[in-house]
Design a protein around this motif. Structure first.
Motif, PDB file in Angstrom:
ATOM      1  N   PHE A  85       0.850  -1.195   0.000  1.00  0.00           N
ATOM      2  CA  PHE A  85       0.000   0.000   0.000  1.00  0.00           C
ATOM      3  C   PHE A  85       0.882   1.241   0.000  1.00  0.00           C
ATOM      4  O   PHE A  85       2.109   1.156   0.140  1.00  0.00           O
ATOM      5  N   LYS A 120       1.273  -9.745   6.185  1.00  0.00           N
ATOM      6  CA  LYS A 120      -0.022  -9.721   6.864  1.00  0.00           C
ATOM      7  C   LYS A 120       0.080 -10.217   8.294  1.00  0.00           C
ATOM      8  O   LYS A 120      -0.577  -9.692   9.201  1.00  0.00           O
ATOM      9  N   VAL A 137      -5.635  -2.441  12.652  1.00  0.00           N
ATOM     10  CA  VAL A 137      -5.843  -1.302  11.761  1.00  0.00           C
ATOM     11  C   VAL A 137      -6.818  -0.365  12.457  1.00  0.00           C
ATOM     12  O   VAL A 137      -7.846  -0.798  12.982  1.00  0.00           O
ATOM     13  N   ILE A 193      -2.078   1.644  10.045  1.00  0.00           N
ATOM     14  CA  ILE A 193      -1.735   0.220  10.136  1.00  0.00           C
ATOM     15  C   ILE A 193      -0.626   0.080  11.158  1.00  0.00           C
ATOM     16  O   ILE A 193       0.465   0.641  10.990  1.00  0.00           O
ATOM     17  N   ASN A 204      -2.686   5.471   5.718  1.00  0.00           N
ATOM     18  CA  ASN A 204      -3.136   5.160   4.374  1.00  0.00           C
ATOM     19  C   ASN A 204      -4.540   5.754   4.190  1.00  0.00           C
ATOM     20  O   ASN A 204      -5.280   5.916   5.150  1.00  0.00           O
ATOM     21  N   ILE A 247     -11.374   1.665   6.155  1.00  0.00           N
ATOM     22  CA  ILE A 247     -11.189   0.476   6.997  1.00  0.00           C
ATOM     23  C   ILE A 247     -12.016  -0.707   6.481  1.00  0.00           C
ATOM     24  O   ILE A 247     -11.609  -1.866   6.630  1.00  0.00           O
ATOM     25  N   GLN A 285     -12.476  -1.409   3.362  1.00  0.00           N
ATOM     26  CA  GLN A 285     -11.656  -1.976   2.295  1.00  0.00           C
ATOM     27  C   GLN A 285     -10.512  -2.805   2.870  1.00  0.00           C
ATOM     28  O   GLN A 285     -10.165  -3.856   2.338  1.00  0.00           O
ATOM     29  N   TRP A 286      -9.944  -2.328   3.975  1.00  0.00           N
ATOM     30  CA  TRP A 286      -8.897  -3.103   4.645  1.00  0.00           C
ATOM     31  C   TRP A 286      -9.457  -4.409   5.196  1.00  0.00           C
ATOM     32  O   TRP A 286      -8.794  -5.444   5.180  1.00  0.00           O
ATOM     33  N   LEU A 304      -7.650  -7.845   4.108  1.00  0.00           N
ATOM     34  CA  LEU A 304      -6.947  -8.699   5.069  1.00  0.00           C
ATOM     35  C   LEU A 304      -7.620 -10.058   5.259  1.00  0.00           C
ATOM     36  O   LEU A 304      -6.968 -11.026   5.653  1.00  0.00           O
TER      37      LEU A 304
END
Length: 241
Positions: free
Chosen positions: A142, A153, A159, A168, A178, A182, A184-185, A189
């Motif tokens: 990212f 990971k 996060v 992160i 970033n 969240i 989308q994270w 993940l």
């Protein structure tokens, strides 16, 4: 790289085994392989979307999401099945519809659903095994402060969403900001991370519940909101008060 090779091999083997099954429906091997490809987009979609249902907080929403995903993938499978059958008729049989009648089994929703379920569940088990076998191979790339960052990971503790930015936090003390949301994270993940609050996403393997309203990750106390209590309780052994 090893994970990618194993995943590709799994799907190639799945297509071939499905083709062998379809040869019993009066297709030769070449036609059966082409027809087995009609299951691939739907099976891949099922493999991708169905695990997301586990993250739904409300039982009714989980049920509705599951129904919509199954119906959508079934429609996709039948669309490709009929497209390939049309190809066989128009191209290989020169429009002779009597020669290439669609086998009854391929029009049977139970038969199609069973194949999709086997392919998707096999992929699900494979992905879980690969995550345990090769945890260090999974890296997340990212942009943070205008530079490209790559973090394993397994090294991400949690996060945190802070206003318009997401931070992160890694186990070595690193903190990277970033612009990606969240949610989308959470999708990026995957199932090894758990949403405990609208502003927090934690690594399940590092999360220790200290109360129904709080978990500890890397020595940091993180709140658990009421919305996520049930999913946190299901994923972690939350102490009773």
């Amino acid at each position: 790289m090893k994970k990618t090779i194993i995943i590709v091999f799994y799907w190639l083997a799945s297509i071939f085994l499905t083709a062998l099954l379809l040869t019993s429906l009066e297709y030769d091997l070449g036609q059966a392989i082409l027809m087995s490809l009609s299951f691939l987009p739907a099976a891949l979609s099922l493999s991708f979307f169905l695990p997301k249902v586990e993250k739904a907080r409300v039982r009714k929403k989980r049920i509705l999401d599951t129904v919509f995903i199954i119906l959508g993938t079934m429609m996709m499978a039948f669309l490709f099945i009929y497209l390939w059958q049309w190809f066989f008729i128009e191209v290989l049989s020169q429009g002779d519809y009597s020669k290439w009648k669609l086998p009854a089994m391929l029009g049977n929703p139970i038969f199609v659903a069973a194949i999709l379920a086997i392919l998707a569940y096999g992929n699900y088990l494979l992905m879980k095994w690969l995550d345990r076998k090769y945890p260090s191979e999974t890296s997340i790339s990212f942009t943070s402060d205008y530079r490209k960052v790559s973090v394993k990971k397994v090294d991400i503790l949690y996060v945190e969403s802070r206003d318009s930015e997401v931070w992160i936090i890694t186990r070595d003390g690193g903190q990277y900001r970033n612009k990606m949301g969240i949610s989308q994270w959470e999708n990026l993940l995957g199932q090894d991370f758990l949403r405990v609050h609208r502003s927090f996403l934690v690594n399940i393997s590092d999360a220790t519940p200290t109360s129904p309203e709080e978990v500890s990750v890397g020595g940091q106390s993180i709140p658990v909101s009421r919305k996520y209590k049930d999913s946190v309780k299901a994923a972690l052994s939350v102490p009773e008060v």
